[in-house]
Design an enzyme around this catalytic site. Structure first.
Site, PDB file in Angstrom:
ATOM      1  N   ASP A 188      -3.123   2.960  26.315  1.00  0.00           N
ATOM      2  CA  ASP A 188      -2.855   3.418  27.602  1.00  0.00           C
ATOM      3  C   ASP A 188      -3.974   3.178  28.462  1.00  0.00           C
ATOM      4  O   ASP A 188      -5.112   3.238  28.169  1.00  0.00           O
ATOM      5  CB  ASP A 188      -2.453   4.836  27.737  1.00  0.00           C
ATOM      6  CG  ASP A 188      -1.523   5.010  28.825  1.00  0.00           C
ATOM      7  OD1 ASP A 188      -1.590   4.435  30.111  1.00  0.00           O
ATOM      8  OD2 ASP A 188      -0.587   5.799  28.664  1.00  0.00           O
TER       9      ASP A 188
ATOM     10  N   HIS B 162       5.459  11.083  33.986  1.00  0.00           N
ATOM     11  CA  HIS B 162       4.722  10.343  32.906  1.00  0.00           C
ATOM     12  C   HIS B 162       3.178  10.439  33.025  1.00  0.00           C
ATOM     13  O   HIS B 162       2.578   9.842  32.244  1.00  0.00           O
ATOM     14  CB  HIS B 162       5.140   8.898  33.381  1.00  0.00           C
ATOM     15  CG  HIS B 162       5.010   8.422  34.778  1.00  0.00           C
ATOM     16  ND1 HIS B 162       4.899   7.076  34.827  1.00  0.00           N
ATOM     17  CD2 HIS B 162       4.146   8.713  35.755  1.00  0.00           C
ATOM     18  CE1 HIS B 162       4.340   6.768  35.972  1.00  0.00           C
ATOM     19  NE2 HIS B 162       3.720   7.642  36.585  1.00  0.00           N
TER      20      HIS B 162
ATOM     21  N   HIS C 235      -4.141   5.110  31.052  1.00  0.00           N
ATOM     22  CA  HIS C 235      -4.240   6.535  31.444  1.00  0.00           C
ATOM     23  C   HIS C 235      -4.351   7.355  30.367  1.00  0.00           C
ATOM     24  O   HIS C 235      -3.655   7.203  29.367  1.00  0.00           O
ATOM     25  CB  HIS C 235      -3.019   6.713  32.579  1.00  0.00           C
ATOM     26  CG  HIS C 235      -2.905   5.584  33.584  1.00  0.00           C
ATOM     27  ND1 HIS C 235      -2.097   4.436  33.271  1.00  0.00           N
ATOM     28  CD2 HIS C 235      -3.307   5.706  34.834  1.00  0.00           C
ATOM     29  CE1 HIS C 235      -2.174   3.759  34.262  1.00  0.00           C
ATOM     30  NE2 HIS C 235      -2.789   4.446  35.107  1.00  0.00           N
TER      31      HIS C 235
ATOM     32  N   ASP D 293       1.812   2.109  25.850  1.00  0.00           N
ATOM     33  CA  ASP D 293       1.910   2.060  27.210  1.00  0.00           C
ATOM     34  C   ASP D 293       1.895   0.436  27.531  1.00  0.00           C
ATOM     35  O   ASP D 293       0.472   0.166  27.289  1.00  0.00           O
ATOM     36  CB  ASP D 293       1.233   2.966  28.173  1.00  0.00           C
ATOM     37  CG  ASP D 293       1.889   2.936  29.586  1.00  0.00           C
ATOM     38  OD1 ASP D 293       1.704   1.950  30.021  1.00  0.00           O
ATOM     39  OD2 ASP D 293       1.715   4.099  30.020  1.00  0.00           O
TER      40      ASP D 293
ATOM     41  N   HIS E 222       6.795   6.686  30.250  1.00  0.00           N
ATOM     42  CA  HIS E 222       5.939   7.279  29.219  1.00  0.00           C
ATOM     43  C   HIS E 222       6.071   8.767  28.912  1.00  0.00           C
ATOM     44  O   HIS E 222       5.783   9.526  28.150  1.00  0.00           O
ATOM     45  CB  HIS E 222       4.538   6.965  29.457  1.00  0.00           C
ATOM     46  CG  HIS E 222       3.716   6.886  28.124  1.00  0.00           C
ATOM     47  ND1 HIS E 222       2.419   6.269  28.069  1.00  0.00           N
ATOM     48  CD2 HIS E 222       4.274   7.017  26.665  1.00  0.00           C
ATOM     49  CE1 HIS E 222       2.224   6.278  26.716  1.00  0.00           C
ATOM     50  NE2 HIS E 222       3.063   6.703  25.722  1.00  0.00           N
TER      51      HIS E 222
ATOM     52  N   ASP F 110      -3.266  10.396  30.731  1.00  0.00           N
ATOM     53  CA  ASP F 110      -1.852  11.279  30.449  1.00  0.00           C
ATOM     54  C   ASP F 110      -1.831  12.523  30.272  1.00  0.00           C
ATOM     55  O   ASP F 110      -1.133  13.150  29.662  1.00  0.00           O
ATOM     56  CB  ASP F 110      -0.808  10.704  29.666  1.00  0.00           C
ATOM     57  CG  ASP F 110      -0.319   9.338  30.178  1.00  0.00           C
ATOM     58  OD1 ASP F 110      -0.483   8.894  31.482  1.00  0.00           O
ATOM     59  OD2 ASP F 110       0.510   8.567  29.637  1.00  0.00           O
TER      60      ASP F 110
ATOM     61  N   ASP G 294       0.855  -0.676  30.295  1.00  0.00           N
ATOM     62  CA  ASP G 294      -0.231  -0.904  31.139  1.00  0.00           C
ATOM     63  C   ASP G 294      -1.521  -1.046  30.594  1.00  0.00           C
ATOM     64  O   ASP G 294      -2.581  -0.848  31.043  1.00  0.00           O
ATOM     65  CB  ASP G 294      -0.175   0.173  31.976  1.00  0.00           C
ATOM     66  CG  ASP G 294      -0.237   1.480  31.951  1.00  0.00           C
ATOM     67  OD1 ASP G 294      -1.003   1.897  30.963  1.00  0.00           O
ATOM     68  OD2 ASP G 294       0.015   2.405  32.559  1.00  0.00           O
TER      69      ASP G 294
ATOM     70  N   GLU H  29       7.141   2.026  29.670  1.00  0.00           N
ATOM     71  CA  GLU H  29       6.631   1.567  31.099  1.00  0.00           C
ATOM     72  C   GLU H  29       6.946   0.130  31.393  1.00  0.00           C
ATOM     73  O   GLU H  29       6.165  -0.306  32.255  1.00  0.00           O
ATOM     74  CB  GLU H  29       4.955   2.091  31.155  1.00  0.00           C
ATOM     75  CG  GLU H  29       5.059   3.624  31.233  1.00  0.00           C
ATOM     76  CD  GLU H  29       5.166   4.202  32.597  1.00  0.00           C
ATOM     77  OE1 GLU H  29       5.839   3.672  33.476  1.00  0.00           O
ATOM     78  OE2 GLU H  29       5.306   5.617  32.403  1.00  0.00           O
TER      79      GLU H  29
END
Length: 313
Positions: free
Chosen positions: A128, A145, A130, A231, A101, A132, A233, A276
């Site tokens: 996402d 990332h 996260h 992303d 990412h 980030d 995830d 990702e």
């Protein structure tokens, strides 16, 4: 706000240069194996696969001054920036096939540059687990990332924050984050200071995906360029195991489908990252196939079995 079918360009960025695990470099090919191009073409979308960008190999070195592989990350992001900008200038819709990412720094910097030139508003939807929003002083790993949103908002090394030709590349108020459920303590403080609009999983649990998406997509108009940075995830690892940074409690299949269908309904999608995906951790390519299924929903696949506005009263 329905628009004509876009002309799509696939851009592979096969690197795990910003990640803490190897394997995301194989993501672009896994998406191709999962039939991304023919799936989109089945919806009347004209697709050209530009192949893979090239860049430095992953040296797998420890961080230097808090950033890991910074020179290599800069090179990859410059390549992504230039490739995405070239497609946007041809009025095409670029889909960046990651890769980790950190590459969103390059893609979104290019989108921001294009929107400035074209006089368009920008909305970034960040899907996402996260936020980030880490910086080199907050994260012990130094993995870039975990820093792309911070870099795009002006917090990071000069070579990355200036990619769009303007610092910061984007204003925090242009960004909506959805699905967030793993944020470091210092990162959380920065997110609050920046004023990011975050629809975390507790919000989705309490208010529902539909309400979260209605707010995330509010005020889009015909002059808005919507960039989705997806992303993988973002999804619950029970349905999407092929990522390195799994976090339990993500959106279900139906919630994710609703999210994508509501994006499609806006007609505003103009660029996309798919990041990702790690085939080394996947099971028989099922995560790539799910990602293609969801991307298909962004481009017209719908479970809608009623007239478009019949549910509105």
């Amino acid at each position: 706000m329905r628009r004509m079918k876009p002309q799509v360009s696939l851009i592979g960025a096969p690197t795990d240069i910003g990640a803490g695990s190897r394997g995301a470099s194989m993501g672009p090919e896994a998406l191709r194996v999962a039939q991304l191009q023919p799936t989109l073409e089945g919806h009347g979308v004209q697709v050209v696969d530009r192949g893979n960008l090239s860049g430095p190999a992953n040296p797998w070195q420890p961080p230097v001054d808090g950033w890991r592989h910074l020179p290599e990350v800069v090179q990859w992001n410059r390549a992504v920036h230039d490739a995405v900008l070239a497609e946007l200038q041809q009025q095409r819709l670029p889909i960046v096939l990651g890769g980790d990412h950190c590459l969103a720094i390059g893609s979104i910097s290019a989108v921001a540059r294009h929107c400035r030139t074209a006089g368009r508003r920008l909305r970034v939807l960040w899907l996402d687990a996260h936020a980030d929003f880490n910086t080199h002083t907050l994260t012990p790993s130094g993995n870039l990332h975990g820093m792309p949103v911070a870099c795009l908002c002006g917090h990071g090394p000069q070579a990355l924050i200036a990619l769009s030709g303007q610092v910061p590349a984007i204003q925090p108020k242009w960004l909506r984050q959805l699905g967030i459920r793993s944020v470091d303590a210092g990162e959380k403080r920065l997110v609050h200071e920046a004023g990011l609009e975050v629809f975390d999983m507790r919000y989705v649990d309490e208010m529902g995906m539909r309400h979260a998406m209605e707010l995330a997509l509010a005020t889009l108009d015909a002059n808005t360029h919507l960039h989705v940075s997806f992303d993988v995830d973002f999804l619950d690892p029970e349905i999407a195991p092929g990522v390195a940074t799994t976090v339990r409690g993500g959106p279900s299949y139906r919630e994710a489908q609703l999210c994508m269908e509501m994006i499609a309904d806006t007609g505003a999608l103009a660029s996309l990252d798919v990041m990702e995906l790690n085939p080394a951790l996947d099971v028989r390519n099922r995560t790539a196939e799910l990602a293609v299924d969801l991307i298909e929903s962004l481009f017209g696949k719908s479970t809608l079995m009623r007239a478009a506005d019949s549910h509105r009263r």
